[in-house]
Design a protein around this motif. Sequence first.
Motif, mmCIF file in Angstrom:
data_model
loop_
_atom_site.group_PDB
_atom_site.id
_atom_site.type_symbol
_atom_site.label_atom_id
_atom_site.label_comp_id
_atom_site.label_asym_id
_atom_site.label_seq_id
_atom_site.Cartn_x
_atom_site.Cartn_y
_atom_site.Cartn_z
ATOM 1 N N PHE A 18 -7.719 -6.050 22.624
ATOM 2 C CA PHE A 18 -8.151 -6.403 23.978
ATOM 3 C C PHE A 18 -6.965 -6.414 24.944
ATOM 4 O O PHE A 18 -7.097 -6.024 26.092
ATOM 5 C CB PHE A 18 -8.851 -7.771 23.982
ATOM 6 N N SER A 19 -5.798 -6.849 24.450
ATOM 7 C CA SER A 19 -4.636 -6.934 25.338
ATOM 8 C C SER A 19 -4.276 -5.557 25.895
ATOM 9 O O SER A 19 -4.075 -5.392 27.093
ATOM 10 C CB SER A 19 -3.443 -7.522 24.567
ATOM 11 N N GLY A 20 -4.255 -4.547 25.051
ATOM 12 C CA GLY A 20 -3.904 -3.191 25.480
ATOM 13 C C GLY A 20 -5.116 -2.420 25.984
ATOM 14 O O GLY A 20 -5.012 -1.257 26.342
ATOM 15 N N LYS A 57 -9.419 -15.863 28.944
ATOM 16 C CA LYS A 57 -10.268 -14.760 29.386
ATOM 17 C C LYS A 57 -11.210 -14.339 28.251
ATOM 18 O O LYS A 57 -12.405 -14.094 28.466
ATOM 19 C CB LYS A 57 -9.378 -13.590 29.803
ATOM 20 N N GLY A 58 -10.661 -14.268 27.061
ATOM 21 C CA GLY A 58 -11.475 -13.906 25.898
ATOM 22 C C GLY A 58 -12.595 -14.907 25.669
ATOM 23 O O GLY A 58 -13.745 -14.535 25.397
ATOM 24 N N ILE A 59 -12.267 -16.201 25.826
ATOM 25 C CA ILE A 59 -13.273 -17.250 25.606
ATOM 26 C C ILE A 59 -14.352 -17.176 26.687
ATOM 27 O O ILE A 59 -15.530 -17.405 26.413
ATOM 28 C CB ILE A 59 -12.585 -18.632 25.532
ATOM 29 N N GLU A 60 -13.941 -16.820 27.913
ATOM 30 C CA GLU A 60 -14.929 -16.632 28.990
ATOM 31 C C GLU A 60 -15.973 -15.579 28.604
ATOM 32 O O GLU A 60 -17.156 -15.728 28.857
ATOM 33 C CB GLU A 60 -14.217 -16.088 30.236
ATOM 34 N N HIS A 61 -15.506 -14.496 27.988
ATOM 35 C CA HIS A 61 -16.422 -13.409 27.627
ATOM 36 C C HIS A 61 -17.189 -13.671 26.333
ATOM 37 O O HIS A 61 -18.365 -13.337 26.232
ATOM 38 C CB HIS A 61 -15.660 -12.090 27.454
ATOM 39 N N PHE A 62 -16.527 -14.211 25.344
ATOM 40 C CA PHE A 62 -17.112 -14.236 23.993
ATOM 41 C C PHE A 62 -17.423 -15.640 23.471
ATOM 42 O O PHE A 62 -17.978 -15.787 22.384
ATOM 43 C CB PHE A 62 -16.173 -13.532 23.004
ATOM 44 N N GLY A 63 -17.034 -16.667 24.214
ATOM 45 C CA GLY A 63 -17.252 -18.025 23.734
ATOM 46 C C GLY A 63 -16.116 -18.491 22.830
ATOM 47 O O GLY A 63 -15.142 -17.769 22.613
ATOM 48 N N LYS A 64 -16.259 -19.698 22.293
ATOM 49 C CA LYS A 64 -15.174 -20.290 21.505
ATOM 50 C C LYS A 64 -15.124 -19.816 20.056
ATOM 51 O O LYS A 64 -14.185 -20.109 19.325
ATOM 52 C CB LYS A 64 -15.298 -21.823 21.530
ATOM 53 N N ASN A 65 -16.176 -19.088 19.647
ATOM 54 C CA ASN A 65 -16.181 -18.596 18.263
ATOM 55 C C ASN A 65 -15.334 -17.337 18.108
ATOM 56 O O ASN A 65 -15.829 -16.251 17.852
ATOM 57 C CB ASN A 65 -17.608 -18.284 17.802
ATOM 58 N N ILE A 66 -14.029 -17.524 18.307
ATOM 59 C CA ILE A 66 -13.120 -16.388 18.136
ATOM 60 C C ILE A 66 -11.971 -16.812 17.230
ATOM 61 O O ILE A 66 -11.738 -18.007 17.018
ATOM 62 C CB ILE A 66 -12.536 -15.892 19.488
#
Length: 308
Positions: free
Chosen positions: A218-220, A264-273
């Motif tokens: 996701f970073s790149g 940003k990732g949590i905004e899109h996918f939630g805390k289950n990461i």
Amino acid sequence: MDLYKEIGRKLITTVVGSYPVDSLNYEDALTRAVTNQIDAGIGIISDGQIRANLIDLFVQDIEGIELRGNSLKPRIVGDLAYKYPSTIDDFLKAKKLSEGKCKLAGIITGPTTISYSIDIAPKFSLTKYNSRNYLIGELADILHENAKELERAGADLIQIDEPCFSLLQKGADQKVKFVDRVLEGIKVPTKLHVCGNISKIYKSLLNLENANILDHEFSGNHNNLNTYSEEDLISNEKIIGFGCVNTMRETIESIEDIENFIYKGIEHFGKNIIVDPDCGMRLLPYEIALGKLKNMVLAAKRVEEKLY
Ligand SMILES: [Zn+2]
């Protein structure tokens, strides 16, 4: 504690797999890969995949495939059969070095990626292996033996790498099924790593039955943020492996930058990461690789303290 129960309550850190080798010999490179990951504070480490590239690592122990060196592709010279669990020795050494300090993943290159990275010797070119899906199926059955061996040896997670999935033009659903075949019956948590742009493949990945963590860069590749919705993931019981440091860039991201990107990732996918680098780190200078891992762990700790 069960890894799946921890996810959502803690922000677990892991890696995609490969670690720099430089000019070190095998023993020293493996030891450095393992100790660096432990020193950085990674929760689920790898053996560093230092023995060979991600194709040779597996095909060298498959009956019926010959390695040719000189940057020629390995090729099929006979009937394929399982011979030996290629990475088991590396895995066991890493386990001995890391026992009690962190968890350890067993990593396998997927059958589709291997199929596109080998040739068929001319005199075998009119065989059953000319059918792409037949070849992938045979490789999947062989790699399934690898997966079972790694699980038996104590892997806390089994990961399949299919970097070529992002390049598939058609037949994605069928290829995805072969990943399920490799992971059939595996009881420990399972992860599929696909780097590159996943916009054409991600919907197929939601259909996987035996891989629960879908891991991407996701970073790149910020476009990958606009793929799965949180609802997609919940209804298909999937967890995102969130690549949050760029493994193509030889600079170390700041803790703040990584922390903000994880939000940003949590905004899109939630805390289950869970979080990891975008891809393997084999081609980076080792000081850079280590620096990225350290900052990623510190960033994850900050996010965990605030949100979990
Ligand atoms: Zn990758």
